[in-house]
Motif scaffolding. Structure first.
Motif, PDB file in Angstrom:
ATOM      1  N   UNK A  27       6.807 151.196  -3.650  1.00  0.00           N
ATOM      2  CA  UNK A  27       7.489 151.275  -2.365  1.00  0.00           C
ATOM      3  C   UNK A  27       6.666 150.699  -1.222  1.00  0.00           C
ATOM      4  N   UNK A  28       5.366 150.897  -1.236  1.00  0.00           N
ATOM      5  CA  UNK A  28       4.522 150.331  -0.171  1.00  0.00           C
ATOM      6  C   UNK A  28       4.509 148.805  -0.244  1.00  0.00           C
ATOM      7  N   UNK A  29       4.468 148.260  -1.433  1.00  0.00           N
ATOM      8  CA  UNK A  29       4.513 146.800  -1.586  1.00  0.00           C
ATOM      9  C   UNK A  29       5.870 146.259  -1.141  1.00  0.00           C
ATOM     10  N   UNK A  30       6.918 147.004  -1.442  1.00  0.00           N
ATOM     11  CA  UNK A  30       8.257 146.593  -1.027  1.00  0.00           C
ATOM     12  C   UNK A  30       8.366 146.566   0.495  1.00  0.00           C
ATOM     13  N   UNK A  31       7.819 147.577   1.150  1.00  0.00           N
ATOM     14  CA  UNK A  31       7.836 147.608   2.620  1.00  0.00           C
ATOM     15  C   UNK A  31       7.031 146.446   3.199  1.00  0.00           C
ATOM     16  N   UNK A  32       5.902 146.123   2.579  1.00  0.00           N
ATOM     17  CA  UNK A  32       5.098 144.987   3.048  1.00  0.00           C
ATOM     18  C   UNK A  32       5.863 143.677   2.868  1.00  0.00           C
ATOM     19  N   UNK A  33       6.569 143.536   1.759  1.00  0.00           N
ATOM     20  CA  UNK A  33       7.357 142.332   1.528  1.00  0.00           C
ATOM     21  C   UNK A  33       8.504 142.214   2.538  1.00  0.00           C
ATOM     22  N   UNK A  34       9.131 143.352   2.872  1.00  0.00           N
ATOM     23  CA  UNK A  34      10.186 143.321   3.882  1.00  0.00           C
ATOM     24  C   UNK A  34       9.627 142.905   5.247  1.00  0.00           C
ATOM     25  N   UNK A  35       8.432 143.367   5.573  1.00  0.00           N
ATOM     26  CA  UNK A  35       7.793 142.969   6.832  1.00  0.00           C
ATOM     27  C   UNK A  35       7.508 141.469   6.836  1.00  0.00           C
ATOM     28  N   UNK A  36       7.002 140.954   5.732  1.00  0.00           N
ATOM     29  CA  UNK A  36       6.748 139.509   5.639  1.00  0.00           C
ATOM     30  C   UNK A  36       8.045 138.717   5.736  1.00  0.00           C
ATOM     31  N   UNK A  37       9.115 139.248   5.150  1.00  0.00           N
ATOM     32  CA  UNK A  37      10.412 138.579   5.224  1.00  0.00           C
ATOM     33  C   UNK A  37      10.904 138.527   6.667  1.00  0.00           C
ATOM     34  N   UNK A  38      10.738 139.622   7.411  1.00  0.00           N
ATOM     35  CA  UNK A  38      11.134 139.626   8.821  1.00  0.00           C
ATOM     36  C   UNK A  38      10.326 138.616   9.628  1.00  0.00           C
ATOM     37  N   UNK A  39       9.032 138.529   9.359  1.00  0.00           N
ATOM     38  CA  UNK A  39       8.196 137.547  10.055  1.00  0.00           C
ATOM     39  C   UNK A  39       8.633 136.117   9.718  1.00  0.00           C
ATOM     40  N   UNK A  40       8.959 135.875   8.460  1.00  0.00           N
ATOM     41  CA  UNK A  40       9.388 134.535   8.054  1.00  0.00           C
ATOM     42  C   UNK A  40      10.719 134.172   8.705  1.00  0.00           C
ATOM     43  N   UNK A  41      11.639 135.141   8.791  1.00  0.00           N
ATOM     44  CA  UNK A  41      12.924 134.866   9.442  1.00  0.00           C
ATOM     45  C   UNK A  41      12.728 134.602  10.926  1.00  0.00           C
ATOM     46  N   UNK A  42      11.820 135.338  11.552  1.00  0.00           N
ATOM     47  CA  UNK A  42      11.533 135.112  12.965  1.00  0.00           C
ATOM     48  C   UNK A  42      10.935 133.721  13.177  1.00  0.00           C
ATOM     49  N   UNK A  43      10.015 133.337  12.308  1.00  0.00           N
ATOM     50  CA  UNK A  43       9.416 132.001  12.400  1.00  0.00           C
ATOM     51  C   UNK A  43      10.470 130.921  12.176  1.00  0.00           C
ATOM     52  N   UNK A  44      11.390 131.159  11.259  1.00  0.00           N
ATOM     53  CA  UNK A  44      12.454 130.194  11.005  1.00  0.00           C
ATOM     54  C   UNK A  44      13.357 130.074  12.234  1.00  0.00           C
ATOM     55  N   UNK A  45      13.670 131.200  12.854  1.00  0.00           N
ATOM     56  CA  UNK A  45      14.506 131.177  14.062  1.00  0.00           C
ATOM     57  C   UNK A  45      13.804 130.400  15.175  1.00  0.00           C
ATOM     58  N   UNK A  46      12.507 130.635  15.360  1.00  0.00           N
ATOM     59  CA  UNK A  46      11.745 129.910  16.376  1.00  0.00           C
ATOM     60  C   UNK A  46      11.711 128.418  16.086  1.00  0.00           C
ATOM     61  N   UNK A  47      11.538 128.065  14.813  1.00  0.00           N
ATOM     62  CA  UNK A  47      11.498 126.649  14.440  1.00  0.00           C
ATOM     63  C   UNK A  47      12.846 125.980  14.689  1.00  0.00           C
ATOM     64  N   UNK A  48      13.932 126.683  14.385  1.00  0.00           N
ATOM     65  CA  UNK A  48      15.258 126.102  14.635  1.00  0.00           C
ATOM     66  C   UNK A  48      15.507 125.928  16.129  1.00  0.00           C
ATOM     67  N   UNK A  49      15.057 126.898  16.937  1.00  0.00           N
ATOM     68  CA  UNK A  49      15.223 126.777  18.388  1.00  0.00           C
ATOM     69  C   UNK A  49      14.425 125.588  18.918  1.00  0.00           C
ATOM     70  N   UNK A  50      13.203 125.429  18.437  1.00  0.00           N
ATOM     71  CA  UNK A  50      12.394 124.289  18.867  1.00  0.00           C
ATOM     72  C   UNK A  50      13.019 122.972  18.411  1.00  0.00           C
ATOM     73  N   UNK A  51      13.575 122.978  17.210  1.00  0.00           N
ATOM     74  CA  UNK A  51      14.234 121.774  16.710  1.00  0.00           C
ATOM     75  C   UNK A  51      15.437 121.418  17.585  1.00  0.00           C
ATOM     76  N   UNK A  52      16.194 122.418  18.020  1.00  0.00           N
ATOM     77  CA  UNK A  52      17.332 122.152  18.909  1.00  0.00           C
ATOM     78  C   UNK A  52      16.871 121.561  20.243  1.00  0.00           C
TER      79      UNK A  52
END
Length: 109
Positions: free
Chosen positions: A38-63
């Motif tokens: 469960x702790x590893x799963x929570x860490x993976x979910x946190x990394x997934x949120x960071x990756x989605x945030x980075x993707x959103x920022x990259x798409x905004x910069x691309x626009x």
């Protein structure tokens, strides 16, 4: 003889529950803290949120960059605005123009 029987009876009565409790503790530990726990799963979910945030920022910069590039097309450029902007950035003026000075913190652009 009686002592040996009592020892055997105690051993037979304690070893199976002790093994069961040990296995339960081992699997419980791995459920919580193991590689796929469960702790590893929570860490993976946190990394997934960071990756989605980075993707959103990259798409905004691309626009932003796409909008800037579209503005550079020949039909989108206004020659007068381009000339005015170039002269403002270079701090140049023609002889027949009226120059209105602005303070340091009151920029037009």
């Amino acid at each position: 003889m009686q002592v040996v029987k009592i020892v055997r009876r105690v051993i037979r009565a304690t070893i199976p529950p002790a093994l069961f409790i040990g296995l339960t503790a081992y699997f419980g530990w791995n459920v919580m803290r193991g590689e796929h726990g469960l702790h590893s799963y929570a860490a993976q979910l946190h990394l997934l949120d960071e990756a989605r945030s980075a993707q959103h920022d990259a798409k905004a910069e691309q626009e932003v960059w796409l909008r800037r590039v579209r503005g550079l097309k020949e039909g989108a450029l206004d020659v007068d605005l381009l000339d005015e902007r170039a002269r403002t950035m270079q701090n140049l003026a023609r002889q027949d123009e009226i120059v209105v000075p602005y303070g340091e913190h009151n920029h037009l652009y």
